[in-house]
Each structure stands twice: as C-alpha cells, then as structure tokens.
Write a protein that holds these residues in place. Structure first.
Motif, mmCIF file in Angstrom:
data_model
loop_
_atom_site.group_PDB
_atom_site.id
_atom_site.type_symbol
_atom_site.label_atom_id
_atom_site.label_comp_id
_atom_site.label_asym_id
_atom_site.label_seq_id
_atom_site.Cartn_x
_atom_site.Cartn_y
_atom_site.Cartn_z
ATOM 1 N N GLY A 196 -8.661 -9.897 1.370
ATOM 2 C CA GLY A 196 -9.852 -10.266 0.620
ATOM 3 C C GLY A 196 -9.509 -10.752 -0.775
ATOM 4 N N PRO A 197 -10.452 -11.382 -1.447
ATOM 5 C CA PRO A 197 -10.183 -11.966 -2.768
ATOM 6 C C PRO A 197 -9.883 -10.947 -3.862
ATOM 7 C CG PRO A 197 -12.505 -12.147 -2.219
ATOM 8 C CD PRO A 197 -11.817 -11.634 -0.998
ATOM 9 N N GLU A 198 -10.249 -9.693 -3.667
ATOM 10 C CA GLU A 198 -10.001 -8.659 -4.672
ATOM 11 C C GLU A 198 -8.698 -7.911 -4.425
ATOM 12 O OE1 GLU A 198 -12.099 -8.479 -7.281
ATOM 13 O OE2 GLU A 198 -13.205 -10.109 -6.305
ATOM 14 N N ASP A 199 -7.995 -8.239 -3.369
ATOM 15 C CA ASP A 199 -6.773 -7.520 -3.022
ATOM 16 C C ASP A 199 -5.608 -7.910 -3.923
ATOM 17 O OD1 ASP A 199 -7.814 -5.928 -0.931
ATOM 18 O OD2 ASP A 199 -7.750 -7.646 0.416
ATOM 19 N N ASN A 200 -4.609 -7.018 -3.960
ATOM 20 C CA ASN A 200 -3.425 -7.248 -4.789
ATOM 21 C C ASN A 200 -2.252 -6.491 -4.169
ATOM 22 O OD1 ASN A 200 -3.714 -4.476 -5.573
ATOM 23 N ND2 ASN A 200 -5.119 -5.091 -7.192
ATOM 24 N N ALA A 201 -1.106 -6.506 -4.839
ATOM 25 C CA ALA A 201 0.089 -5.845 -4.320
ATOM 26 C C ALA A 201 -0.127 -4.341 -4.136
ATOM 27 C CB ALA A 201 1.272 -6.104 -5.246
ATOM 28 N N MET B 296 -3.071 -17.078 -1.730
ATOM 29 C CA MET B 296 -3.092 -15.666 -2.113
ATOM 30 C C MET B 296 -2.939 -14.776 -0.877
ATOM 31 S SD MET B 296 -6.258 -13.617 -3.818
ATOM 32 C CE MET B 296 -6.317 -11.846 -3.780
ATOM 33 N N ALA B 297 -3.667 -15.118 0.189
ATOM 34 C CA ALA B 297 -3.614 -14.320 1.414
ATOM 35 C C ALA B 297 -2.206 -14.321 2.001
ATOM 36 C CB ALA B 297 -4.629 -14.848 2.419
ATOM 37 N N ASN B 298 -1.568 -15.474 2.028
ATOM 38 C CA ASN B 298 -0.215 -15.561 2.567
ATOM 39 C C ASN B 298 0.759 -14.720 1.738
ATOM 40 O OD1 ASN B 298 1.935 -16.411 4.192
ATOM 41 N ND2 ASN B 298 2.349 -18.161 2.884
ATOM 42 N N GLU B 299 0.627 -14.794 0.432
ATOM 43 C CA GLU B 299 1.505 -14.010 -0.439
ATOM 44 C C GLU B 299 1.344 -12.514 -0.178
ATOM 45 O OE1 GLU B 299 2.011 -12.933 -5.162
ATOM 46 O OE2 GLU B 299 1.145 -14.874 -4.634
ATOM 47 N N LEU B 300 0.098 -12.042 -0.056
ATOM 48 C CA LEU B 300 -0.122 -10.615 0.161
ATOM 49 C C LEU B 300 0.224 -10.186 1.585
ATOM 50 C CD1 LEU B 300 -3.285 -10.014 -2.034
ATOM 51 C CD2 LEU B 300 -0.930 -9.263 -2.452
ATOM 52 N N TYR B 301 0.106 -11.082 2.535
ATOM 53 C CA TYR B 301 0.562 -10.845 3.906
ATOM 54 C C TYR B 301 2.069 -10.557 3.879
ATOM 55 C CZ TYR B 301 1.791 -12.449 8.728
ATOM 56 O OH TYR B 301 2.276 -12.591 10.002
ATOM 57 N N GLU B 302 2.808 -11.381 3.138
ATOM 58 C CA GLU B 302 4.257 -11.190 3.009
ATOM 59 C C GLU B 302 4.588 -9.901 2.263
ATOM 60 O OE1 GLU B 302 6.602 -12.905 4.478
ATOM 61 O OE2 GLU B 302 5.331 -14.523 5.257
ATOM 62 N N VAL B 303 3.831 -9.595 1.211
ATOM 63 C CA VAL B 303 4.039 -8.356 0.442
ATOM 64 C C VAL B 303 3.811 -7.139 1.341
ATOM 65 C CG1 VAL B 303 3.071 -6.922 -1.411
ATOM 66 C CG2 VAL B 303 3.540 -9.345 -1.820
ATOM 67 N N PHE B 304 2.741 -7.170 2.129
ATOM 68 C CA PHE B 304 2.434 -6.077 3.047
ATOM 69 C C PHE B 304 3.598 -5.833 4.014
ATOM 70 C CE2 PHE B 304 0.718 -4.834 7.237
ATOM 71 C CZ PHE B 304 0.148 -3.607 6.925
ATOM 72 N N MET B 305 4.106 -6.911 4.592
ATOM 73 C CA MET B 305 5.212 -6.749 5.536
ATOM 74 C C MET B 305 6.474 -6.231 4.846
ATOM 75 S SD MET B 305 4.733 -9.820 8.319
ATOM 76 C CE MET B 305 4.853 -11.170 7.155
ATOM 77 N N GLN B 306 6.734 -6.680 3.625
ATOM 78 C CA GLN B 306 7.896 -6.172 2.887
ATOM 79 C C GLN B 306 7.728 -4.696 2.550
ATOM 80 O OE1 GLN B 306 10.904 -7.779 2.392
ATOM 81 N NE2 GLN B 306 11.444 -5.652 1.899
ATOM 82 N N ASP B 307 6.495 -4.295 2.214
ATOM 83 C CA ASP B 307 6.236 -2.872 1.956
ATOM 84 C C ASP B 307 6.555 -2.040 3.193
ATOM 85 O OD1 ASP B 307 5.440 -3.304 -0.678
ATOM 86 O OD2 ASP B 307 3.300 -3.392 -0.170
ATOM 87 N N LEU B 308 6.205 -2.550 4.370
ATOM 88 C CA LEU B 308 6.528 -1.836 5.613
ATOM 89 C C LEU B 308 8.034 -1.758 5.820
ATOM 90 C CD1 LEU B 308 3.836 -3.376 7.980
ATOM 91 C CD2 LEU B 308 3.893 -1.015 7.123
ATOM 92 N N ARG B 309 8.727 -2.870 5.579
ATOM 93 C CA ARG B 309 10.189 -2.874 5.720
ATOM 94 C C ARG B 309 10.821 -1.880 4.753
ATOM 95 N NH1 ARG B 309 9.116 -8.664 5.750
ATOM 96 N NH2 ARG B 309 9.162 -9.355 7.906
ATOM 97 N N ASP B 310 10.271 -1.804 3.541
ATOM 98 C CA ASP B 310 10.784 -0.866 2.547
ATOM 99 C C ASP B 310 10.621 0.586 3.003
ATOM 100 O OD1 ASP B 310 11.463 -3.046 0.963
ATOM 101 O OD2 ASP B 310 9.779 -2.767 -0.442
ATOM 102 N N LEU B 311 9.631 0.829 3.859
ATOM 103 C CA LEU B 311 9.424 2.168 4.422
ATOM 104 C C LEU B 311 10.349 2.432 5.614
ATOM 105 C CD1 LEU B 311 5.526 2.241 4.265
ATOM 106 C CD2 LEU B 311 7.077 3.726 2.970
ATOM 107 N N GLY B 312 11.071 1.403 6.046
ATOM 108 C CA GLY B 312 12.003 1.550 7.155
ATOM 109 C C GLY B 312 11.475 1.045 8.490
ATOM 110 N N VAL B 313 10.334 0.362 8.484
ATOM 111 C CA VAL B 313 9.731 -0.131 9.719
ATOM 112 C C VAL B 313 10.368 -1.458 10.131
ATOM 113 C CG1 VAL B 313 7.563 -0.903 10.793
ATOM 114 C CG2 VAL B 313 7.530 0.951 9.113
ATOM 115 N N THR B 314 10.626 -1.597 11.421
ATOM 116 C CA THR B 314 11.003 -2.893 11.976
ATOM 117 C C THR B 314 9.713 -3.690 12.123
ATOM 118 O OG1 THR B 314 12.888 -1.979 13.160
ATOM 119 C CG2 THR B 314 12.009 -4.091 13.946
ATOM 120 N N VAL B 315 9.655 -4.852 11.471
ATOM 121 C CA VAL B 315 8.436 -5.660 11.453
ATOM 122 C C VAL B 315 8.703 -7.011 12.099
ATOM 123 C CG1 VAL B 315 6.700 -6.772 9.986
ATOM 124 C CG2 VAL B 315 7.647 -4.548 9.324
#
Length: 147
Positions: free
Chosen positions: A34-39, A100-119
């Motif tokens: 959404g438009p109000e979302d962020n990292a 913006m959506a694409n950037e946060l989509y990528e951030v979300f996936m990196q956050d998962l990888r940082d937690l140790g998840v295979t994405v």
C-alpha cells in the motif's frame, strides 16, 4: 502491506512457460503493498509470517513455525490485494505506485532471507501462472495496519 499466506506442500510460479520459482513444504505468499508502507512494514510482516505457528507437531497440533519444519516461501507480488471493490470493475488506486511496490517487495524478500528463509519468487509486474498444493488447507490474511 497485505499478505495472503497459504501453507503448502508445494508451490511454483511460471513466467512465459518457464518455472521461475518453486518450493516444497512452506508458504505461498501473495504480497500487496500500500502507499503508506515502508521498510519497517516489510520487516514487521516478514517476522510475523516467519514466526506464525501453523505447522503440525508430533501430536497433530498447529504448534510449529516455518523454521522448525525447514520450510521455504514462494513470494508473489499481488497489487490486487488493494483493489477497490465498490463497483463491478475493481479499481487499484489504493495500491502503492509500481516503483515503490517493487522496492518494498524486494525489501520484504530480503528481510525473509535475513531470517534464514529460502525464498523463491515471481517477477514483479509479470503475467504469472501460480500452482500450489495447499496443505490443510490453511490460509491466513495479514495486514500490517492490524498488526
């Protein structure tokens, strides 16, 4: 951010007839921004999904999280989760702008990888065919505005 999360035995995404991502046990995540979302929203949602305990333990109770079962995630961008459904034809002005959506989509996936998840993932903005073998079925809806 909004996410529809389905516990799966397997899931895959094809783009132009070629498998772009595939997983075995884990979560299929349809992710809308959404438009109000962020990292911070992305990190909060990643942690919430990662820690949710919906996999069965030895007693058959939903008591285990993704890490405990060695699961993976297939993440698919899904701007339609922000559809305005007041009329017969959905409007999408409530979704974040594509860049913006694409950037946060990528951030979300990196956050998962940082937690140790295979994405594994689709491709932002592509025409994708998603297949899944739902497990249960167990499907949960997450919205960072409600977390």
């Amino acid at each position: 951010m909004r996410a529809v999360v389905t516990r799966v035995k397997s899931a895959s995404v094809e783009i132009e007839g070629k498998v772009n991502g595939a997983i075995e046990q884990g979560f299929l995540v349809l992710l809308g921004v959404g438009p109000e979302d962020n990292a911070e929203s992305a990190q909060k949602l990643a942690e919430k999904i990662y820690n949710v305990r919906v996999f069965s333990d030895d007693a058959g109770k939903m008591n285990l999280n993704l890490e405990q079962v060695g699961g993976s995630m297939l993440v698919i961008s899904q701007f339609t989760l922000y559809a305005d459904l007041k009329k017969r034809r959905p409007g999408f002005s409530h979704a974040a702008p594509p860049a913006m959506a694409n950037e946060l989509y990528e951030v979300f996936m990196q956050d998962l990888r940082d937690l140790g998840v295979t994405v594994e993932h689709g491709e932002f903005g592509a025409d994708m065919q998603v297949e899944s073998v739902n497990d249960g079925p167990v499907t949960l809806c997450f919205d960072t505005e409600a977390l």
